[in-house]
Design an enzyme around this catalytic site. Sequence first.
Site, PDB file in Angstrom:
ATOM      1  CE  LYS A 163      42.691  35.537  45.955  1.00  0.00           C
ATOM      2  NZ  LYS A 163      41.239  35.324  46.144  1.00  0.00           N
ATOM      3  NE  ARG A 180      35.635  39.956  38.467  1.00  0.00           N
ATOM      4  CZ  ARG A 180      35.752  39.538  39.726  1.00  0.00           C
ATOM      5  NH1 ARG A 180      36.810  38.852  40.108  1.00  0.00           N
ATOM      6  NH2 ARG A 180      34.806  39.775  40.622  1.00  0.00           N
ATOM      7  CB  SER A 240      29.035  39.929  47.556  1.00  0.00           C
ATOM      8  OG  SER A 240      29.709  38.892  46.871  1.00  0.00           O
ATOM      9  CG  ASP A 298      39.891  40.135  50.046  1.00  0.00           C
ATOM     10  OD1 ASP A 298      38.992  39.602  50.724  1.00  0.00           O
ATOM     11  OD2 ASP A 298      39.940  40.040  48.804  1.00  0.00           O
ATOM     12  NE  ARG A 335      40.509  36.453  55.547  1.00  0.00           N
ATOM     13  CZ  ARG A 335      40.572  36.651  54.226  1.00  0.00           C
ATOM     14  NH1 ARG A 335      40.014  37.728  53.697  1.00  0.00           N
ATOM     15  NH2 ARG A 335      41.182  35.771  53.447  1.00  0.00           N
TER      16      ARG A 335
END
Length: 455
Positions: free
Chosen positions: A32, A37, A182, A335, A366
């Site tokens: 993903k 990108r 990040s 993730d 989460r």
Amino acid sequence: MQFLADDDRNQSMTFRAPAKGLSGRVAVPGDKSISHRALMFSALAVGESRVEGLLEGEDVLATAAALRAMGARIERDGEGVWHIAGVGVGGLLQPQQALEMGNSGTSTRLLMGLLASHDLTATFTGDASLSKRPMGRVIEPLSRMGAEFTATPGVKGSQTLPLTMRGLVPAVPIEYRLPVASAQVKSAILLAGLNTPGITRVIEPEATRDHSERMLRGFGAELTVEQDGEGARIISIRGEAELRPQHILVPGDPSSAAFPLVAALIVPGSDVTITGIGINDTRIGLVRLLQAMGGDIELLDVRDEGGEPVADLHVRASRLRGVENDPADVPSMVDEFPVAFVAAALAEGRSVFRGLEELRVKESDRIAVMAQGLRAIGARVEETEDGLVIDGTGGEPLAGGGPIATHLDHRIAMSFAVAGLASRNGVTIDDMRPVETSFPGFAPLLNRIGAGVEA
Ligand code: S3P
């Protein structure tokens, strides 16, 4: 394109333990992060780029739709190869409508960066999940570069979607030290830097996925990466850049491979190979963690495809032991924690997960959502401010139950689907549609290795 609204009809599904172990070879959809990108950088190159293996999930299609709305030509041919005719750095046009980002934080934050140094105004909207996620982390550096943000409809100071931004030409180059680890924020600034005269510099104290750096170099941008005395990465990009069109092969997504991977570890008797997976160091913290838990995972046929390392993952059912994660490794599996928690719930002994504050601002909170759901299916879990403490069953199946509320979060849905494969009574997921954002064909893929899911 259609995105999910909270009130649409749910697609509930139950996942049960298969009669025998999972087995076979499967490939998961394209990565993903790399797919977003590939589209964005191609849209800024002069000429036509080709992308093979693009993830055709809703998140990536949201990026494609936005780029089309700003003048890039993006088409898929009969063989599934994507052709992108770029407009050149700085050449995107004023969109005539709001850019609908659906569920996709990556589309939103990276495109905000891209547009910060364009002479145009764009409104970003998203679904209920995305509209709760913090955008202040990109608003702050991009405002320093000259972009202006206003909340729609005029709520002063709001830092969540819907938001309208106005880019600035020429934008102001900055040096920015990331306050949160990040890759989205890093990439947003680098993308803004592409059309900003001079050197834009991002300092990241903790390494995050480096696909932007690798690909921007591949497209011909002048980008350097250095390390300072404390191990922080200093990434510098020179604008105004000129990008040359590329042929990109997108590897299988390690974040999607995580689900059949953990499923094969926890379903007794399993022996599965997941082919063509990206094994970039900044992405495979989960493999390292599962191996530390005693997981039998081999990386076979390690090779390089289009600037990214790729391998086949051979995984066999294993007796897992509890583990304590290294907080420094969080970005490399950010993730994958939801499905790692499922592995921990079936391991022998206690697992302690720390340093996971960022998980609270993903597609859902989460930490809270996994704690609640795991308890509902019989796991012993304690929630802390920055993680979970999980006492595993030692390989005994979980009781099961549900319906698990997925809160428009694909990875919550898939993690509990995997848990269902190692449960006595099955696990029901309230709504599997969010899975379309990142992993189209998820349930059929599980069936190809023998999961026996009834769709
Ligand atoms: C991504 C970065 C990560 C990750 C997301 C994709 C990217 O987000 O969670 O799924 O493609 O750059 P953060 O940058 O918010 O950690």
